[in-house]
Design a protein around this motif. Structure first.
Motif, PDB file in Angstrom:
ATOM      1  N   PRO A 184      33.262  31.409  35.451  1.00  0.00           N
ATOM      2  CA  PRO A 184      33.128  29.782  35.058  1.00  0.00           C
ATOM      3  C   PRO A 184      34.350  29.610  33.421  1.00  0.00           C
ATOM      4  CG  PRO A 184      31.297  32.015  35.718  1.00  0.00           C
ATOM      5  CD  PRO A 184      32.509  32.103  35.672  1.00  0.00           C
ATOM      6  N   GLU A 185      34.238  30.476  32.748  1.00  0.00           N
ATOM      7  CA  GLU A 185      34.957  30.394  32.094  1.00  0.00           C
ATOM      8  C   GLU A 185      36.232  29.400  31.600  1.00  0.00           C
ATOM      9  OE1 GLU A 185      33.992  29.681  29.083  1.00  0.00           O
ATOM     10  OE2 GLU A 185      31.671  30.397  29.460  1.00  0.00           O
ATOM     11  N   VAL A 186      36.757  29.936  33.084  1.00  0.00           N
ATOM     12  CA  VAL A 186      38.413  29.531  33.699  1.00  0.00           C
ATOM     13  C   VAL A 186      38.823  27.927  33.174  1.00  0.00           C
ATOM     14  CG1 VAL A 186      38.925  29.541  35.714  1.00  0.00           C
ATOM     15  CG2 VAL A 186      40.508  30.674  34.923  1.00  0.00           C
ATOM     16  N   SER A 187      40.155  27.726  32.898  1.00  0.00           N
ATOM     17  CA  SER A 187      40.420  27.011  32.149  1.00  0.00           C
ATOM     18  C   SER A 187      42.057  26.488  34.301  1.00  0.00           C
ATOM     19  CB  SER A 187      41.137  26.585  31.865  1.00  0.00           C
ATOM     20  OG  SER A 187      41.415  25.289  31.341  1.00  0.00           O
ATOM     21  N   CYS A 188      41.737  25.762  34.942  1.00  0.00           N
ATOM     22  CA  CYS A 188      42.729  25.863  35.906  1.00  0.00           C
ATOM     23  C   CYS A 188      43.157  24.309  36.190  1.00  0.00           C
ATOM     24  CB  CYS A 188      43.053  26.417  36.489  1.00  0.00           C
ATOM     25  SG  CYS A 188      41.733  26.589  37.510  1.00  0.00           S
ATOM     26  N   VAL A 189      44.153  24.315  37.091  1.00  0.00           N
ATOM     27  CA  VAL A 189      44.359  22.926  37.564  1.00  0.00           C
ATOM     28  C   VAL A 189      44.194  22.814  38.675  1.00  0.00           C
ATOM     29  CG1 VAL A 189      45.135  21.132  35.825  1.00  0.00           C
ATOM     30  CG2 VAL A 189      46.653  23.117  37.278  1.00  0.00           C
ATOM     31  N   ALA A 190      44.638  24.227  39.821  1.00  0.00           N
ATOM     32  CA  ALA A 190      44.704  25.469  41.112  1.00  0.00           C
ATOM     33  C   ALA A 190      44.383  26.708  40.513  1.00  0.00           C
ATOM     34  CB  ALA A 190      45.320  24.619  42.344  1.00  0.00           C
ATOM     35  N   ALA A 191      44.287  27.294  41.368  1.00  0.00           N
ATOM     36  CA  ALA A 191      44.081  28.518  41.318  1.00  0.00           C
ATOM     37  C   ALA A 191      44.648  29.335  43.002  1.00  0.00           C
ATOM     38  CB  ALA A 191      43.324  29.624  41.102  1.00  0.00           C
ATOM     39  N   LEU A 192      44.426  30.531  42.787  1.00  0.00           N
ATOM     40  CA  LEU A 192      45.330  31.611  43.846  1.00  0.00           C
ATOM     41  C   LEU A 192      43.724  32.492  44.052  1.00  0.00           C
ATOM     42  CD1 LEU A 192      46.729  31.842  46.637  1.00  0.00           C
ATOM     43  CD2 LEU A 192      47.939  33.829  45.330  1.00  0.00           C
ATOM     44  N   ARG A 193      43.434  32.219  45.227  1.00  0.00           N
ATOM     45  CA  ARG A 193      42.025  33.519  45.019  1.00  0.00           C
ATOM     46  C   ARG A 193      42.823  35.058  45.987  1.00  0.00           C
ATOM     47  NH1 ARG A 193      37.868  36.679  42.769  1.00  0.00           N
ATOM     48  NH2 ARG A 193      37.154  37.325  44.252  1.00  0.00           N
ATOM     49  N   VAL A 194      42.965  36.358  45.228  1.00  0.00           N
ATOM     50  CA  VAL A 194      43.708  37.219  46.539  1.00  0.00           C
ATOM     51  C   VAL A 194      41.894  38.576  46.666  1.00  0.00           C
ATOM     52  CG1 VAL A 194      44.775  39.195  46.371  1.00  0.00           C
ATOM     53  CG2 VAL A 194      45.603  37.137  45.475  1.00  0.00           C
ATOM     54  N   GLU A 195      41.952  37.948  47.391  1.00  0.00           N
ATOM     55  CA  GLU A 195      40.368  39.468  47.546  1.00  0.00           C
ATOM     56  C   GLU A 195      41.069  40.798  47.570  1.00  0.00           C
ATOM     57  OE1 GLU A 195      37.655  38.071  47.914  1.00  0.00           O
ATOM     58  OE2 GLU A 195      38.403  35.504  48.094  1.00  0.00           O
ATOM     59  N   SER A 196      41.561  41.182  47.931  1.00  0.00           N
ATOM     60  CA  SER A 196      41.881  42.759  47.713  1.00  0.00           C
ATOM     61  C   SER A 196      42.379  43.620  47.011  1.00  0.00           C
ATOM     62  CB  SER A 196      43.097  43.385  49.189  1.00  0.00           C
ATOM     63  OG  SER A 196      44.524  42.581  48.900  1.00  0.00           O
ATOM     64  N   THR A 197      42.538  42.511  45.921  1.00  0.00           N
ATOM     65  CA  THR A 197      43.240  43.410  44.008  1.00  0.00           C
ATOM     66  C   THR A 197      41.740  44.099  43.784  1.00  0.00           C
ATOM     67  OG1 THR A 197      44.240  41.841  43.746  1.00  0.00           O
ATOM     68  CG2 THR A 197      43.621  42.824  41.911  1.00  0.00           C
ATOM     69  N   ALA A 198      42.245  45.860  43.458  1.00  0.00           N
ATOM     70  CA  ALA A 198      40.767  45.666  43.346  1.00  0.00           C
ATOM     71  C   ALA A 198      41.685  47.043  42.023  1.00  0.00           C
ATOM     72  CB  ALA A 198      40.791  47.830  44.215  1.00  0.00           C
ATOM     73  N   ILE A 199      40.137  47.723  40.935  1.00  0.00           N
ATOM     74  CA  ILE A 199      40.041  47.934  39.938  1.00  0.00           C
ATOM     75  C   ILE A 199      39.617  50.006  40.395  1.00  0.00           C
ATOM     76  CG2 ILE A 199      40.171  46.246  38.290  1.00  0.00           C
ATOM     77  CD1 ILE A 199      37.259  46.679  37.842  1.00  0.00           C
ATOM     78  N   ILE A 200      40.873  50.591  39.499  1.00  0.00           N
ATOM     79  CA  ILE A 200      40.346  52.141  39.702  1.00  0.00           C
ATOM     80  C   ILE A 200      40.607  53.027  38.974  1.00  0.00           C
ATOM     81  CG2 ILE A 200      42.530  51.956  40.950  1.00  0.00           C
ATOM     82  CD1 ILE A 200      41.760  54.344  43.430  1.00  0.00           C
ATOM     83  N   ALA A 218      45.227  49.303  50.665  1.00  0.00           N
ATOM     84  CA  ALA A 218      44.507  50.249  51.475  1.00  0.00           C
ATOM     85  C   ALA A 218      44.633  51.764  51.184  1.00  0.00           C
ATOM     86  CB  ALA A 218      44.994  49.379  53.040  1.00  0.00           C
ATOM     87  N   SER A 219      45.449  52.327  50.827  1.00  0.00           N
ATOM     88  CA  SER A 219      45.865  53.857  51.377  1.00  0.00           C
ATOM     89  C   SER A 219      44.772  53.827  50.172  1.00  0.00           C
ATOM     90  CB  SER A 219      47.120  54.614  51.647  1.00  0.00           C
ATOM     91  OG  SER A 219      47.692  53.894  51.030  1.00  0.00           O
ATOM     92  N   MET A 220      45.332  53.511  48.674  1.00  0.00           N
ATOM     93  CA  MET A 220      44.415  54.182  47.826  1.00  0.00           C
ATOM     94  C   MET A 220      43.564  53.679  47.759  1.00  0.00           C
ATOM     95  SD  MET A 220      45.318  55.500  45.174  1.00  0.00           S
ATOM     96  CE  MET A 220      47.145  55.962  44.661  1.00  0.00           C
ATOM     97  N   ALA A 234      47.665  43.743  45.144  1.00  0.00           N
ATOM     98  CA  ALA A 234      47.595  42.586  46.391  1.00  0.00           C
ATOM     99  C   ALA A 234      48.744  43.345  47.233  1.00  0.00           C
ATOM    100  CB  ALA A 234      46.661  42.274  46.629  1.00  0.00           C
ATOM    101  N   GLY A 235      50.120  43.357  46.520  1.00  0.00           N
ATOM    102  CA  GLY A 235      50.957  42.940  47.375  1.00  0.00           C
ATOM    103  C   GLY A 235      51.639  41.725  47.245  1.00  0.00           C
ATOM    104  N   LEU A 236      51.434  40.473  46.712  1.00  0.00           N
ATOM    105  CA  LEU A 236      51.640  39.081  46.247  1.00  0.00           C
ATOM    106  C   LEU A 236      52.584  39.019  45.731  1.00  0.00           C
ATOM    107  CD1 LEU A 236      49.521  37.027  44.858  1.00  0.00           C
ATOM    108  CD2 LEU A 236      49.442  39.249  44.171  1.00  0.00           C
TER     109      LEU A 236
END
Length: 394
Positions: A127-143, A69-71, A50-52
């Motif tokens: 559901p199986e993740v362990s964390c105290v907080a998380a950053l959700r990044v929407e645009s990451t893709a698999i290709i 976006a272009s890819m 995504a570019g973060l």
């Protein structure tokens, strides 16, 4: 019509060649291997980033955000498998929270859609993740990046490009009859008006063949992967990453669901003993001698000696590898992991021992050299191609 020779048949070289051909240039692509995308492109995690992570304003930041976006658009237009699935970056302990918040601020500065979420919200995605907080990044893709390369090869063929595999650049010299270059290959001499070097793991050597003296030297880092056994794939729905340590050059091992449903785990990062060293037994005396003679190698070793040792131990111990993953998903056990592929990252290093953080592109008369294009280069390939084409025009 200008004739441009492009050295390197990975995704950056093919994208650059296609961009030049689209602008009306006659293009010849030289690839030393018998197939396209044989090295970095064909051995990575197939994630469109995504570019973060990257410094705001840097080439990586700008080209990764635009490249995501272009890819994705290119993949959809050319029937290449792609899924915009998003990812989680998870803080597993309170001391990681300041770094997670800083990453969220960097994402905002780079124009990346991302949101800080609670552990409960994170478990709605994983559901199986362990964390105290998380950053959700929407645009990451698999290709499927090799499939992107196949589409680029088809486009180049349709545009009339000359595509040569098994064709290494052996020598480069200025043209004896006109402005431009001559490239000696096993298939004869290629005479062109301009040259673009996208040789990846050998980009610094190609630059020296062409008469440049780049300060940076390529250092090969091998990234080794495992994957989860089929009956344990349910532990991961998408992409789960740790909070990166800004003092270290790599992201850390993570979990990635692939397009075929498999879940890959890794990579670690160990110094390869050969530029194309995918296994511990792949050793090149020439490559080792070059690394030993370069002062930056020793300075890097002094700076990251403890980290390097930890990576080597993790490479040799599946138990250690599993423990790193269990910080993110506690249910992952050593027995869940089966060996998968490895890749080698071409990382440019300076004589000071500093790893080049951004994409590095140098020019000379009638030449453009891409001297540092590690991740997110595959994500950014179409943007790098436009940038290189503009550099060559200017």
């Amino acid at each position: 019509m200008r004739h441009v020779v492009v050295i390197g048949g990975g995704i950056v070289g093919l994208a650059t060649a296609d961009e030049l051909a689209a602008r009306g240039d006659r293009v010849t692509v030289l690839e030393k291997e018998p197939r396209w995308a044989a090295h970095q492109t064909g051995h990575n995690s197939n994630v469109a980033h995504a570019g973060l992570y990257y410094r705001p304003g840097s080439l990586k930041a700008r080209m990764s955000v635009a490249g995501n976006a272009s890819m994705v658009r290119f993949a959809r237009e050319h029937d290449v498998p792609v899924e915009v699935c998003g990812k989680l970056v998870v803080a597993v302990s309170p001391d990681e929270l300041p770094r997670l918040r800083a990453l969220a601020e960097r994402a905002e500065a780079n124009g990346v859609e991302a949101a800080l979420i609670s552990p409960q919200q994170a478990r709605e995605h994983e559901p199986e993740v362990s964390c105290v907080a998380a950053l959700r990044v929407e645009s990451t893709a698999i290709i499927d990046f090799p499939a992107v390369c196949a589409a680029l090869v088809r486009s180049l063929a349709a545009r009339g490009a000359e595509l040569r595999t098994d064709c290494a650049a052996l020598a480069i010299r200025p043209s004896s009859t006109r402005a431009g270059v001559e490239v000696a290959t096993p298939q004869g001499v290629v005479r062109a008006d301009a040259l673009v070097n996208c040789a990846g793991l050998h980009s610094d050597r190609v630059a020296r063949l062409a008469g440049l003296r780049p300060a940076a030297r390529i250092l090969p880092f091998r990234g080794e992967y495992y994957e989860l056994r089929p009956d344990r794939r349910h532990l991961v729905r998408g992409l789960i990453y740790p909070v990166p340590d800004p003092t270290l050059p790599f992201l850390g091992v993570h979990l990635t669901r692939m397009l075929d449903g498999s879940v890959h785990a890794g990579p670690n990062a160990v110094l390869a003993l050969r530029r194309e060293g995918y296994r511990w037994r792949d050793v090149s005396p020439r490559d080792l001698a070059e690394m030993a003679a370069f002062p930056g190698s020793w300075r890097l070793a002094m700076r990251y000696g403890r980290t390097g040792l930890d990576e080597v131990l993790r490479s040799l111990s599946r138990r250690r590898f599993a423990a790193s993953l269990a910080r993110l998903v506690p249910a992952v056990r050593e027995a869940d992991l089966v060996p998968s592929h490895a890749g080698v990252r071409a990382q440019a290093m300076l004589p000071s021992g500093a790893l080049v953080d951004d994409f590095l592109i140098e020019t000379a008369p009638h030449q453009v050299h891409v001297l540092n294009a590690p991740s997110p280069a595959a994500t950014s390939a179409l943007e790098i191609a436009r940038h290189v084409a503009n550099q060559l025009r200017d």
